[in-house]
Design a protein around this motif. Structure first.
Motif, short mmCIF file in Angstrom:
data_model
loop_
_atom_site.label_atom_id
_atom_site.label_comp_id
_atom_site.label_asym_id
_atom_site.label_seq_id
_atom_site.Cartn_x
_atom_site.Cartn_y
_atom_site.Cartn_z
N PHE A 88 0.72 -8.21 -7.44
CA PHE A 88 1.13 -7.53 -6.11
C PHE A 88 0.07 -8.17 -5.03
CE2 PHE A 88 2.23 -5.02 -9.73
CZ PHE A 88 3.68 -4.61 -9.44
N ILE A 89 0.70 -8.24 -3.85
CA ILE A 89 -0.05 -8.99 -2.66
C ILE A 89 0.02 -7.48 -1.60
CG2 ILE A 89 -0.14 -10.19 -0.89
CD1 ILE A 89 -0.63 -11.67 -3.70
N GLY A 90 -1.42 -7.32 -1.41
CA GLY A 90 -1.52 -6.23 -0.23
C GLY A 90 -2.17 -6.84 0.76
N THR A 91 -1.66 -6.53 2.01
CA THR A 91 -1.96 -7.12 3.33
C THR A 91 -1.68 -5.94 4.47
OG1 THR A 91 0.00 -8.26 3.75
CG2 THR A 91 -1.72 -9.54 3.15
N ALA A 92 -2.67 -6.07 5.62
CA ALA A 92 -2.29 -5.19 6.74
C ALA A 92 -2.70 -5.88 7.95
CB ALA A 92 -2.96 -4.00 6.59
N ALA A 93 -2.04 -5.68 9.09
CA ALA A 93 -2.82 -6.07 10.36
C ALA A 93 -3.46 -5.02 10.81
CB ALA A 93 -1.41 -6.48 11.43
N GLU A 94 -4.04 -5.09 11.95
CA GLU A 94 -4.86 -4.21 12.74
C GLU A 94 -4.10 -2.84 12.87
OE1 GLU A 94 -7.34 -5.56 15.95
OE2 GLU A 94 -8.17 -7.34 14.79
N SER A 95 -2.94 -3.04 13.36
CA SER A 95 -1.96 -1.97 13.55
C SER A 95 -0.61 -2.16 12.57
CB SER A 95 -1.62 -1.70 14.86
OG SER A 95 -0.97 -2.99 15.42
N GLY A 96 0.16 -1.20 12.58
CA GLY A 96 1.54 -1.28 12.00
C GLY A 96 1.41 -0.74 10.55
N ARG A 97 2.57 -1.51 9.75
CA ARG A 97 2.33 -0.97 8.41
C ARG A 97 1.77 -1.79 7.44
NH1 ARG A 97 6.74 -0.35 11.63
NH2 ARG A 97 7.79 1.39 11.20
N VAL A 98 1.24 -1.19 6.28
CA VAL A 98 0.50 -1.91 5.36
C VAL A 98 1.60 -2.52 4.55
CG1 VAL A 98 -0.72 -1.62 3.19
CG2 VAL A 98 -1.57 -0.25 5.49
N ASN A 99 1.34 -3.70 4.03
CA ASN A 99 2.30 -4.17 2.99
C ASN A 99 2.07 -4.49 1.58
OD1 ASN A 99 5.29 -5.29 2.97
ND2 ASN A 99 3.93 -7.12 2.13
N VAL A 100 2.62 -4.22 0.52
CA VAL A 100 2.46 -4.38 -0.78
C VAL A 100 3.76 -4.94 -1.22
CG1 VAL A 100 1.71 -3.51 -3.10
CG2 VAL A 100 0.85 -2.35 -0.86
N SER A 101 3.44 -6.24 -2.01
CA SER A 101 4.72 -7.02 -2.16
C SER A 101 4.60 -7.58 -3.60
CB SER A 101 4.61 -8.02 -1.36
OG SER A 101 6.06 -8.78 -1.50
N PRO A 102 5.27 -7.32 -4.54
CA PRO A 102 5.44 -7.74 -6.04
C PRO A 102 5.80 -9.34 -6.09
CG PRO A 102 7.67 -6.43 -5.64
CD PRO A 102 6.55 -6.51 -4.38
#
Length: 179
Positions: free
Chosen positions: A23-37
């Motif tokens: 699973f990959i987790g990333t986030a910009a300074e604003s907006g949504r957090v993304n978790v991707s399998p």
């Protein structure tokens, strides 16, 4: 109890090689957090502090949009069979496209690459393990062939048309840098 390490040990690397999903987790300074399998044998350990993974074409391109803004990334692996374990890799990522020499240097490591969109490189600054006692036991049946079949049938030109239509901006409107 969680344990922290400065780099991957041989046991960590062996654990990673056995996993069918991460699973990959990333986030910009604003907006949504993304978790991707992710799956399909798309991750390689290059050294105790560096991994790369092949990002195949999908409906969104959130990871690329986030890394363009803030290069933090977490990769998580969970043991779904055998001894319970969760392994997280924390660090800073770079993104490479077909136009970049690194992409062309590393893409052969992944065999069949229909639909290859980017390669991400993670420089690991922290490795953390935890128990994984609450992760369910599950049986691996097989990889799904749907994505590779879709990409093969679409062909390179139509995949790039798809990128143009669906992969240039994140759901928060951030540029992905695909072109």
């Amino acid at each position: 109890m969680a344990k922290q390490f400065e780099s991957l040990s041989e046991a960590h690397i062996n654990f990673i090689k056995e996993q069918k999903i991460f699973f990959i987790g990333t986030a910009a300074e604003s907006g949504r957090v993304n978790v991707s399998p992710k799956g399909m044998d798309t991750l390689r350990v290059l050294s105790p502090n560096k991994v790369i993974w092949l990002n195949l074409t999908g409906s969104g391109n959130e990871t690329a949009a986030h890394i363009n803004q803030v290069n933090r990334m977490t990769i998580m692996f969970c043991a779904f069979d055998g001894k319970p374990l969760i392994l997280r890799l924390y660090g800073h990522a770079k993104i490479y496209h077909e136009r970049d020499p690194e992409f062309n240097e590393w893409v052969p490591q992944f065999g069949e690459t229909e639909g290859a969109r980017q390669i991400f490189e993670l420089e690991i600054d922290l490795v953390q393990t935890s128990c994984g006692f609450a992760v369910p036991l599950m049986d691996f049946v097989e990889e799904r062939s749907i994505l590779r079949d879709w990409a093969k049938n679409k062909g390179k030109d139509k995949i790039k048309d798809y990128w143009e239509e669906k992969n240039q901006k994140s759901i928060d409107g951030f540029e992905t840098g695909i072109f």
